[in-house]
Design an enzyme around this catalytic site. Structure first.
Site, PDB file in Angstrom:
ATOM      1  CG  LEU A  33      -1.985  -6.165  -5.159  1.00 17.80           C
ATOM      2  CD1 LEU A  33      -2.296  -5.370  -6.415  1.00 17.80           C
ATOM      3  CD2 LEU A  33      -0.651  -5.745  -4.571  1.00 17.80           C
ATOM      4  CB  THR A  58       2.720   2.266   1.215  1.00 17.81           C
ATOM      5  OG1 THR A  58       1.653   3.117   0.784  1.00 17.81           O
ATOM      6  CG2 THR A  58       3.256   1.480   0.028  1.00 17.81           C
ATOM      7  CG  ASP A  98      14.080  -0.174   5.186  1.00 23.50           C
ATOM      8  OD1 ASP A  98      13.292   0.174   4.275  1.00 23.50           O
ATOM      9  OD2 ASP A  98      14.118   0.391   6.294  1.00 23.50           O
ATOM     10  CE1 TYR A 121       4.770  -1.678   3.758  1.00 22.36           C
ATOM     11  CE2 TYR A 121       6.899  -1.423   4.835  1.00 22.36           C
ATOM     12  CZ  TYR A 121       6.123  -1.418   3.685  1.00 22.36           C
ATOM     13  OH  TYR A 121       6.699  -1.143   2.481  1.00 22.36           O
TER      14      TYR A 121
END
Length: 283
Positions: A33, A58, A98, A121
């Site tokens: 990616l 992540t 979220d 992030y």
């Protein structure tokens, strides 16, 4: 036509390959990616019936000092995937977070509420959402939270390890959200991919989080209780556990549109029992 999955080693990617072993799953060696053009080329080469992007940057705290790299992986790569899907007329399911919200208040966030990420992030994931929407591809953006499973690194496995080593743990009690089993997220992704193939009108942004909402400390207490560990969990304030990246205090996600695609919020307590059983950590 086959399903194409980006990701092999992440929690959701592993769950997807268990549920859909016939799918073509691409790891970093096949489609990094960090190279968005290579991801788009992989889609054109495979010409699948649908694409699920279960790969991401992540490392939330590391993104604070490497935001450019995180934004390529979480922002530019999904955008490139979506443009390739638009070219081929196939749907894309993109997993988001979220963390695109600021965490203010106590009301659960709706899919169309204003976004305002607190950290790098969250900004990188929001860039991915925007790129997918702008591509014109048929898509579902699935925002989720607090992912756990028997695979990979996650809160449940950390709590089990520390709970076996210590008599007491201090865990944040003023951050509230919905722990979400990776297997349930994988099932939701597959369901959305099927619906998008059959009815492009279901394109949009969905929230998918475990129920009921709970604090990190409350989640930790449930882990200790189900695992039979004699470890006391003391709740603390976020201010007493500083991290490089600011976390939202309110990670509650309202999930109003799940029924239209045949989904419902998973009960994280039942899923926790399954994960602990898989780990051999139940009483």
């Amino acid at each position: 036509m086959p399903l194409l999955i980006f990701g092999k080693t992440g929690q959701v990617a592993q769950a997807l390959t268990r549920l859909a072993p016939q799918a073509l799953a691409l790891g970093r060696a096949e489609a990094d990616l960090a190279d968005p053009a290579a991801c788009a080329a992989a889609i054109h080469a495979a010409r699948p019936g649908a694409v699920i992007n279960a790969a991401a940057w992540t490392a939330v705290d590391r993104a604070e000092t490497e935001e450019t790299a995180a934004t390529v992986v979480n922002g530019a790569a999904p955008a490139a995937m979506a443009r390739a899907c638009a070219d081929l007329g196939i749907p894309l399911v993109q997993i988001s977070t979220d963390y695109v919200f600021d965490g203010h208040g106590t009301a659960p966030f709706l899919p169309d509420d204003p976004v305002a990420p607190l950290n790098a992030y969250g900004r990188s994931k929001l860039a991915g959402e925007q790129g997918v929407r702008d591509s014109g591809a048929v898509h579902a953006i699935l925002r989720t939270s607090w992912v756990f499973s028997a695979q990979g690194q996650n809160f449940v496995k950390t709590m089990l390890r520390l709970g076996r080593e210590r008599a007491e743990l201090r865990v944040v009690e003023d951050q509230i959200g919905g722990p979400t089993p990776a297997m349930a997220i994988a099932r939701a992704c597959l369901t959305l991919a099927t619906h998008l193939q059959e009815d492009p009108a279901v394109t949009g942004t969905y929230h998918f989080a475990g129920a009921p909402d709970v604090s990190w400390a409350g989640f930790a207490r449930a882990i200790m209780a189900q695992a039979g560990l004699d470890c006391r969990v003391t709740g603390i304030a976020t201010a007493d556990y500083p991290t490089p990246a600011q976390r939202p205090a309110n990670s509650r996600l309202a999930c109003p549109d799940l029924a239209r695609v045949g989904l419902a919020r998973p009960d994280w307590r039942a899923a926790l029992t399954e994960v602990l059983t898989e780990l051999g950590a139940t009483t």
